[in-house]
Design an enzyme around this catalytic site. Structure first.
Site, PDB file in Angstrom:
ATOM      1  N   TYR A 101     -81.235   1.574 -65.219  1.00  0.00           N
ATOM      2  CA  TYR A 101     -81.491   1.287 -66.642  1.00  0.00           C
ATOM      3  C   TYR A 101     -81.721   2.608 -67.389  1.00  0.00           C
ATOM      4  O   TYR A 101     -81.085   2.887 -68.410  1.00  0.00           O
ATOM      5  CB  TYR A 101     -82.707   0.352 -66.740  1.00  0.00           C
ATOM      6  CG  TYR A 101     -83.324   0.237 -68.119  1.00  0.00           C
ATOM      7  CD1 TYR A 101     -82.743  -0.554 -69.100  1.00  0.00           C
ATOM      8  CD2 TYR A 101     -84.513   0.908 -68.425  1.00  0.00           C
ATOM      9  CE1 TYR A 101     -83.318  -0.667 -70.361  1.00  0.00           C
ATOM     10  CE2 TYR A 101     -85.100   0.789 -69.678  1.00  0.00           C
ATOM     11  CZ  TYR A 101     -84.491   0.004 -70.643  1.00  0.00           C
ATOM     12  OH  TYR A 101     -85.074  -0.103 -71.880  1.00  0.00           O
ATOM     13  N   LYS A 125     -79.685   4.445 -70.407  1.00  0.00           N
ATOM     14  CA  LYS A 125     -80.319   4.646 -71.714  1.00  0.00           C
ATOM     15  C   LYS A 125     -80.140   6.119 -72.137  1.00  0.00           C
ATOM     16  O   LYS A 125     -80.000   6.415 -73.316  1.00  0.00           O
ATOM     17  CB  LYS A 125     -81.815   4.276 -71.691  1.00  0.00           C
ATOM     18  CG  LYS A 125     -82.133   2.802 -71.562  1.00  0.00           C
ATOM     19  CD  LYS A 125     -81.617   1.934 -72.683  1.00  0.00           C
ATOM     20  CE  LYS A 125     -82.411   1.980 -73.956  1.00  0.00           C
ATOM     21  NZ  LYS A 125     -81.902   1.003 -74.976  1.00  0.00           N
TER      22      LYS A 125
HETATM   23  N1  LIG Z   1     -89.423  -3.832 -74.134  1.00  0.00           N
HETATM   24  C1  LIG Z   1     -89.795  -2.554 -74.007  1.00  0.00           C
HETATM   25  O1  LIG Z   1     -90.919  -2.247 -73.599  1.00  0.00           O
HETATM   26  C2  LIG Z   1     -88.853  -1.465 -74.392  1.00  0.00           C
HETATM   27  C3  LIG Z   1     -87.574  -1.744 -74.843  1.00  0.00           C
HETATM   28  N2  LIG Z   1     -86.736  -0.718 -75.221  1.00  0.00           N
HETATM   29  C4  LIG Z   1     -85.395  -1.017 -75.725  1.00  0.00           C
HETATM   30  O2  LIG Z   1     -85.539  -1.894 -76.835  1.00  0.00           O
HETATM   31  C5  LIG Z   1     -84.390  -2.735 -76.933  1.00  0.00           C
HETATM   32  C6  LIG Z   1     -84.853  -4.174 -77.064  1.00  0.00           C
HETATM   33  O3  LIG Z   1     -85.610  -4.521 -75.922  1.00  0.00           O
HETATM   34  P1  LIG Z   1     -86.241  -5.963 -75.766  1.00  0.00           P
HETATM   35  O4  LIG Z   1     -86.328  -6.619 -77.069  1.00  0.00           O
HETATM   36  O5  LIG Z   1     -87.441  -5.792 -74.921  1.00  0.00           O
HETATM   37  O6  LIG Z   1     -85.113  -6.672 -74.872  1.00  0.00           O
HETATM   38  P2  LIG Z   1     -84.601  -8.167 -74.873  1.00  0.00           P
HETATM   39  O7  LIG Z   1     -83.953  -8.391 -73.550  1.00  0.00           O
HETATM   40  O8  LIG Z   1     -85.667  -9.108 -75.291  1.00  0.00           O
HETATM   41  O9  LIG Z   1     -83.477  -8.169 -76.020  1.00  0.00           O
HETATM   42  C7  LIG Z   1     -82.185  -7.668 -75.857  1.00  0.00           C
HETATM   43  C8  LIG Z   1     -81.196  -8.664 -76.429  1.00  0.00           C
HETATM   44  O10 LIG Z   1     -79.872  -8.139 -76.264  1.00  0.00           O
HETATM   45  C9  LIG Z   1     -79.046  -9.167 -75.753  1.00  0.00           C
HETATM   46  N3  LIG Z   1     -77.879  -8.635 -75.075  1.00  0.00           N
HETATM   47  C10 LIG Z   1     -77.807  -8.161 -73.810  1.00  0.00           C
HETATM   48  N4  LIG Z   1     -76.549  -7.811 -73.518  1.00  0.00           N
HETATM   49  C11 LIG Z   1     -75.817  -8.044 -74.626  1.00  0.00           C
HETATM   50  C12 LIG Z   1     -74.435  -7.885 -74.936  1.00  0.00           C
HETATM   51  N5  LIG Z   1     -73.562  -7.427 -74.035  1.00  0.00           N
HETATM   52  N6  LIG Z   1     -74.005  -8.216 -76.169  1.00  0.00           N
HETATM   53  C13 LIG Z   1     -74.857  -8.710 -77.100  1.00  0.00           C
HETATM   54  N7  LIG Z   1     -76.179  -8.895 -76.845  1.00  0.00           N
HETATM   55  C14 LIG Z   1     -76.648  -8.560 -75.629  1.00  0.00           C
HETATM   56  C15 LIG Z   1     -79.976  -9.913 -74.824  1.00  0.00           C
HETATM   57  O11 LIG Z   1     -79.459 -11.161 -74.417  1.00  0.00           O
HETATM   58  P3  LIG Z   1     -79.898 -11.711 -72.940  1.00  0.00           P
HETATM   59  O12 LIG Z   1     -81.385 -11.871 -73.007  1.00  0.00           O
HETATM   60  O13 LIG Z   1     -79.149 -12.992 -72.815  1.00  0.00           O
HETATM   61  O14 LIG Z   1     -79.487 -10.650 -71.966  1.00  0.00           O
HETATM   62  C16 LIG Z   1     -81.222 -10.002 -75.695  1.00  0.00           C
HETATM   63  O15 LIG Z   1     -81.123 -11.078 -76.593  1.00  0.00           O
HETATM   64  C17 LIG Z   1     -83.538  -2.443 -75.703  1.00  0.00           C
HETATM   65  O16 LIG Z   1     -82.517  -1.551 -76.057  1.00  0.00           O
HETATM   66  C18 LIG Z   1     -84.502  -1.762 -74.752  1.00  0.00           C
HETATM   67  O17 LIG Z   1     -83.818  -0.856 -73.910  1.00  0.00           O
HETATM   68  C19 LIG Z   1     -87.151   0.579 -75.182  1.00  0.00           C
HETATM   69  C20 LIG Z   1     -88.396   0.907 -74.753  1.00  0.00           C
HETATM   70  C21 LIG Z   1     -89.351  -0.071 -74.321  1.00  0.00           C
END
Ligand SMILES: NC(=O)C1=CN([C@@H]2O[C@H](COP(=O)(O)OP(=O)(O)OC[C@H]3O[C@@H](n4cnc5c(N)ncnc54)[C@H](OP(=O)(O)O)[C@@H]3O)[C@@H](O)[C@H]2O)C=CC1
Ligand SMILES: CC(C)=CCC[C@@H](C)[C@H]1CC[C@H]2C3=C(CC[C@]12C)[C@@]1(C)CCC(=O)C[C@@H]1CC3
Length: 345
Positions: free
Chosen positions: A144, A148
């Site tokens: 991951y 990133k």
């Molecule tokens: N949560 C944390 O603590 C942290 C998060 N981040 C970054 O923040 C961002 C959001 O994280 P978070 O809200 O926790 O993650 P989530 O998994 O809750 O949200 C990500 C969303 O993206 C969707 N998704 C995944 N693959 C695809 C695709 N190919 N096309 C379209 N949509 C897609 C997911 O769907 P599905 O669930 O069906 O896969 C989900 O709805 C990410 O980029 C993460 O790397 C960074 C630092 C810390």
């Protein structure tokens, strides 16, 4: 000759808008009067006035339909870190992000705000008050993080005033808050299995946990300050609560708030890290036969047993960032939002 009328700067799209952070971002943007389109692989809720488009971000044609009248794109989609699927991470986070950039440029989107991660510089070694100029991790602990890093590089390199396409990356850390599917649920699940008795290391390691509304605030400030003559162009910004806390104090406060016992017994960090490495190796070798997802991964043990907190002075200086919800209030709101995860609940 056809002249393209610039869409309003308040017309935006949120890729990953059905996810934890994405949904909070969408709700705030709507409150602030933005017109919002969501692009996500799944639709999980409805908000009046928000148009949902279900699709894979690797599909440029699908993106182009959504970006037609949009001037600003937030990209906060990623496969969950827990899936540990290298091919999927590369396909979505790296190749898919290249596709997002191409679609933005073809549709003449002017601004792209990426949700990166502060972990792009984390190698399992203490980071205290880390600034954005720390080098990317040379040996990222998991797939991951590896993707990133590449994703952030691709987005920041695409920033071009000549092409009228500006980019910025937000690096949050340890996002938590209502509806988070990871942090509190993993913690409670571990507690319910009776595995939350141990503190890894001496328990004094300081970490950033960032309330989701502060992360949303950082994203919107970045979008609004991203202009051709601003310092934000092509840069990364840490967004945290700016109140590092002992990892194990944070865990204990959430656990006790939900009626579980705080961990008490100490285990040496190197021992637990070694066991996690061994477990990972065994599950990796067994993967063709059975897909096991261990609770104790090397990355999780490193996050639980080292210092990793970051300075957000660059965000304060360049975009006037200040957290809008303090940590104790954020923990209280989060605990109150999970009545179903209370002990006995
Ligand atoms: N949560 C944390 O603590 C942290 C998060 N981040 C970054 O923040 C961002 C959001 O994280 P978070 O809200 O926790 O993650 P989530 O998994 O809750 O949200 C990500 C969303 O993206 C969707 N998704 C995944 N693959 C695809 C695709 N190919 N096309 C379209 N949509 C897609 C997911 O769907 P599905 O669930 O069906 O896969 C989900 O709805 C990410 O980029 C993460 O790397 C960074 C630092 C810390
Ligand atoms: C600060 C930061 C980047 C947090 C990220 C969120 C998750 C990685 C953590 C949320 C719950 C944590 C947790 C553990 C590791 C890190 C988390 C998954 C343990 C598995 C660490 C080892 C244990 O003793 C149990 C912990 C359960 C909760």
């Amino acid at each position: 000759m056809t002249t393209r009328i610039r869409p309003s700067s308040k017309r935006c799209a949120v890729i990953g808008g059905s996810g934890f952070l994405g949904r909070h971002l969408v709700e705030r943007l709507v409150e602030k009067g933005y017109s919002v389109a969501v692009f996500d692989i799944a639709q999980r809720y409805e908000v009046p006035g928000v148009v949902f488009h279900q699709g894979d971000l690797c599909d440029k044609q699908a993106l182009l339909k959504v970006f037609k009248d949009v001037s600003l794109v937030f990209h906060c989609a990623s496969p969950s870190p827990a899936c540990d699927d290298r091919n999927l991470f590369w396909k979505v986070n790296v190749e898919g992000t290249r596709t997002v950039i191409q679609a933005c440029q073809e549709a003449r989107v002017q601004k792209l705000v990426l949700t990166s991660s502060a972990s792009v510089v984390f190698e399992g070694i203490d980071i205290k008050n880390g600034k954005e100029d720390l080098p990317y991790a040379k040996r990222p602990i998991d797939y991951y993080t590896e993707t990133k890093i590449q994703q952030e590089k691709v987005v920041l390199e695409a920033c071009s005033k000549e092409k009228d396409f500006l980019t910025v990356a937000i690096r949050p850390h340890g996002i938590f808050g209502p509806r988070d599917p990871q942090l509190v649920p993993i913690l409670v699940d571990t507690a319910r299995k009776g595995k939350m008795k141990f503190i890894i290391g001496d328990g004094t390691n300081l970490v950033d946990f960032t309330y989701v509304e502060n992360v949303v605030h950082g994203h919107i400030l970045a979008a609004e300050h991203l202009k051709p003559d601003s310092p934000l162009c092509g840069k990364a910004y840490h967004i945290t609560n700016d109140e590092p806390i002992r990892f194990w104090d944070f865990m204990s406060q959430v656990l006790v708030g939900l009626g579980y016992e705080a961990p008490r017994y100490h285990l040496p960090y190197t021992l637990v890290y070694g066991i996690a490495m061994l477990l990972w190796l065994i599950t990796f070798l067994l993967r063709p036969l059975v897909n096991i997802k261990p609770t104790f991964t090397p990355m999780r043990v490193a996050l639980a047993g080292t210092h990793h907190y970051y300075s957000c002075s660059r965000a304060k200086q360049d975009m006037g960032y200040q957290p809008v919800v303090r940590l104790q209030e954020a923990i209280a709101r989060t605990v109150a939002s999970y009545p179903h995860l209370k002990r006995g609940g």
